[in-house]
Design an enzyme around this catalytic site. Structure first.
Site, PDB file in Angstrom:
ATOM      1  N   HIS A 121       0.866  -1.175   0.000  1.00 26.18           N
ATOM      2  CA  HIS A 121       0.000   0.000   0.000  1.00 26.18           C
ATOM      3  C   HIS A 121       0.903   1.225   0.000  1.00 26.18           C
ATOM      4  O   HIS A 121       1.708   1.400   0.927  1.00 26.18           O
ATOM      5  CB  HIS A 121      -0.926   0.000   1.211  1.00 26.18           C
ATOM      6  CG  HIS A 121      -1.940  -1.099   1.180  1.00 26.18           C
ATOM      7  ND1 HIS A 121      -2.329  -1.811   2.313  1.00 26.18           N
ATOM      8  CD2 HIS A 121      -2.649  -1.623   0.150  1.00 26.18           C
ATOM      9  CE1 HIS A 121      -3.235  -2.711   1.968  1.00 26.18           C
ATOM     10  NE2 HIS A 121      -3.432  -2.622   0.660  1.00 26.18           N
ATOM     11  N   GLU A 124       1.663   3.482   3.051  1.00 21.94           N
ATOM     12  CA  GLU A 124       2.167   2.831   4.262  1.00 21.94           C
ATOM     13  C   GLU A 124       3.663   2.545   4.075  1.00 21.94           C
ATOM     14  O   GLU A 124       4.079   1.405   3.860  1.00 21.94           O
ATOM     15  CB  GLU A 124       1.385   1.540   4.536  1.00 21.94           C
ATOM     16  CG  GLU A 124      -0.112   1.780   4.752  1.00 21.94           C
ATOM     17  CD  GLU A 124      -0.935   0.502   4.788  1.00 21.94           C
ATOM     18  OE1 GLU A 124      -0.344  -0.594   4.896  1.00 21.94           O
ATOM     19  OE2 GLU A 124      -2.180   0.594   4.701  1.00 21.94           O
ATOM     20  N   HIS A 228       3.185  -3.579   6.625  1.00 19.27           N
ATOM     21  CA  HIS A 228       2.082  -2.639   6.439  1.00 19.27           C
ATOM     22  C   HIS A 228       2.113  -1.584   7.539  1.00 19.27           C
ATOM     23  O   HIS A 228       2.928  -1.636   8.451  1.00 19.27           O
ATOM     24  CB  HIS A 228       0.744  -3.380   6.496  1.00 19.27           C
ATOM     25  CG  HIS A 228       0.480  -4.294   5.341  1.00 19.27           C
ATOM     26  ND1 HIS A 228      -0.566  -4.119   4.468  1.00 19.27           N
ATOM     27  CD2 HIS A 228       1.129  -5.405   4.911  1.00 19.27           C
ATOM     28  CE1 HIS A 228      -0.554  -5.080   3.556  1.00 19.27           C
ATOM     29  NE2 HIS A 228       0.472  -5.882   3.809  1.00 19.27           N
ATOM     30  N   GLU A 366       1.923  -5.413  10.677  1.00 21.19           N
ATOM     31  CA  GLU A 366       1.452  -4.026  10.801  1.00 21.19           C
ATOM     32  C   GLU A 366       2.333  -3.353  11.846  1.00 21.19           C
ATOM     33  O   GLU A 366       2.285  -3.683  13.026  1.00 21.19           O
ATOM     34  CB  GLU A 366      -0.005  -4.003  11.240  1.00 21.19           C
ATOM     35  CG  GLU A 366      -0.967  -4.704  10.283  1.00 21.19           C
ATOM     36  CD  GLU A 366      -1.477  -3.786   9.181  1.00 21.19           C
ATOM     37  OE1 GLU A 366      -1.103  -2.591   9.185  1.00 21.19           O
ATOM     38  OE2 GLU A 366      -2.255  -4.268   8.333  1.00 21.19           O
TER      39      GLU A 366
END
Length: 530
Positions: A121, A124, A228, A366
């Site tokens: 993404h 990110e 991420h 994440e």
């Protein structure tokens, strides 16, 4: 009064769902358009200091600077690095991969290939920068750090810092939420663009995902991490579920941003929903309509291994294992890990695809509550994640590994293997090699290859070191052709074994009209969001 409060609460929840869906449509369209607009000429934004390709600074590096750093590193450390491109983005930017190993240009027999992927993404980018720092740390520590020395001597580490360079180019530093830059230049979410085992993914393949699919089909990766931002958790497969019909599948990660450009639409929806609930709540208990869509875990046959891998990252991280929520309105994760589908189900994710199609165990990492934090925070993110990034890779040497050979000692390529009771398989390389990450215990390995009699071998995995297991297959006796089918790999299939489908739980509602409305809305949602 309480009755009306319950009614209004449910209406607001439904309105939130509707508005989120509408927002995603308009935002994805807007992002697609903005990504294709030519930026107006302007002076470069001021920076604290200019990036140095030899001594990496804690700033965000654009594609040109990233390329310069990778090329300079490859030139300075030719015995430890190899730089190659797996393809190009829509706007023609190379998808660079840096191999870091004591054998960067040649496969090391019997030693695994592992990888990290960042910036799938575009908005990110913390992972993008951390992977550049990881490259620098590995090459500069090889001679001084025994653990790093052992890693590079016993595996090949492939690092793709940015899978979505076009999206990164339009994202804005300091933006913690929202979708600007999330998608590629055509407005596609690359982590919803892979084939899906549980549900047909009709989204058109993109150059970036096609390049990654081709990449992992050529190199048998054992372990992978995808970096991420937007939360602080290690999320493991499955991301999807057989009953993945959830209203609330997020397209913006867990924090969908509200747009307020359509008040009339929202007000109209609110009034209509209130009327429907008042008319039909007597035949449909409060909350029953959401029973089917409550997030629940979707566990792989290797759930114990995935939880272990996630915990290795979370516990070596400075904060992740505490399980503290990024915000009061966002979920907290016990021990800093979660099953992907239990968090929120999604279709077309990269980690499910790699696991089911190629047996590669990937965990989504994440690593920042803010998607695109200010550059001055990057040093702290590196300090928080450095040990985790190193320790996670070493897990590729846990479990069982070996070779599959014929009676003359010749390697058997593409033999299909499965650990009994774990119905996701894996295959041998062209050298007959195989690896499987397993926790300590007793196991039985099933081996199949075209033209050979199948075998089952019992083995033990211990904590201290991987179990070495070499398998010899004997030619099949072809006197009874009718019995040959039981060991032949499935034609046209990259894996011999796939997990069985589980039927979604039944939902019996006596609310005919409300049920029809719900099913129709769900069908529309599925068609739009995949």
């Amino acid at each position: 009064m309480a009755k009306w409060l319950n009614t209004i609460s449910l209406a607001l929840l439904i309105l939130n769902i509707f508005s989120s869906n509408i927002i995603v449509i308009f935002a994805q369209t807007a992002t697609s358009l903005s990504n294709n607009l030519e930026p107006e000429p302007s002076l470069p934004e001021p920076r604290a200091y200019i990036p140095n390709e030899n001594n990496l600074d804690f700033v965000y590096h654009n594609h040109e600077e990233l390329t310069k750093f990778l090329r300079a590193t490859s030139a300075r450390y030719p015995n430890l690095t190899a730089l190659y491109s797996i393809g190009k983005s829509i706007q023609g930017k190379d998808l660079w991969v840096m191999v870091v190993s004591s054998s960067p240009y040649e496969h090391m027999l019997g030693k695994p290939d592992v990888k990290y992927v960042g910036n799938i993404h575009g908005n990110e980018p913390v992972g993008r920068e951390l992977l550049l720092h990881l490259i620098q740390y590995l090459v500069t520590s090889y001679e001084t750090d025994q653990y790093v020395h052992w890693l590079l001597d016993n595996m090949r580490i492939h690092i793709l810092p940015s899978m979505n360079p076009d999206g990164f180019a339009v994202a804005k530093e300091g933006t913690c939420e929202g979708g600007q830059g999330r998608y590629n230049a055509r407005g596609f979410d690359l982590n919803r663009n892979f084939p899906d085992y549980f549900k047909q993914n009709n989204k058109r393949g993109q150059p970036e995902t096609d390049s990654v699919k081709d990449w992992i089909s050529k190199i048998q990766f054992v372990l992978s991490g995808s970096l991420h931002g937007g939360a602080l958790v290690a999320s493991y497969p499955y991301d999807n579920t057989p009953n993945a019909k959830a209203f609330y599948e997020r397209s913006f990660n867990e924090k969908t941003t509200f747009l307020y450009a359509f008040p009339f639409l929202f007000l109209s929806s609110f009034i209509i929903i209130i009327i429907i609930i008042i008319l039909f709540r007597t035949t449909c208990p409060l909350g029953a309509v959401f029973q089917t869509y409550a997030a629940s875990p979707s566990l792989t046959p290797d759930d114990d291994v995935f939880k272990h891998l996630s915990l290795v990252y979370a516990k070596n991280h400075a904060k992740m294992s505490r399980g503290v929520a990024c915000k009061s309105a966002t979920p907290a994760f016990e021990n800093g890990i979660t099953n992907g589908a239990a968090w929120y189900p999604l279709t077309g994710g990269m980690q499910d695809y790699q696991y089911v199609w190629y047996g590669c165990m990937e965990v989504t990492l994440e690593i920042s509550c803010c998607k695109y934090p200010p550059a001055y925070e990057l040093r702290k993110y590196w300090e928080d994640n450095q040990l985790s990034l190193i320790k996670f890779l070493a897990e590729a040497h846990r479990g069982v590994q070996g070779f599959v050979l014929d009676s003359s000692g010749t390697p058997i390529e593409r033999a299909s293997l499965k650990v009994k009771g774990r119905d996701v398989g894996f295959q041998t390389t062209k050298y007959g090699e195989f690896w499987r990450i397993l926790l300590p215990g007793y196991y039985k390995l099933e081996i199949f290859a075209e033209g050979y009699a199948p075998r089952e071998i019992e083995f033990v995995v211990v904590e201290q070191h991987p179990t070495l297991l070499n398998v010899t297959l004997q030619p099949a006796k072809r006197t009874d052709n009718a019995n040959l089918h039981h060991y032949r790999p499935l034609p046209g299939s990259s894996q011999h074994y796939r997990p069985p489908h589980s039927p979604p739980p039944s939902y019996n509602s006596n609310s005919g009209l409300f049920s029809s409305i719900t099913n129709s809305l769900n069908s529309i949602y599925s068609n739009i969001f995949g």
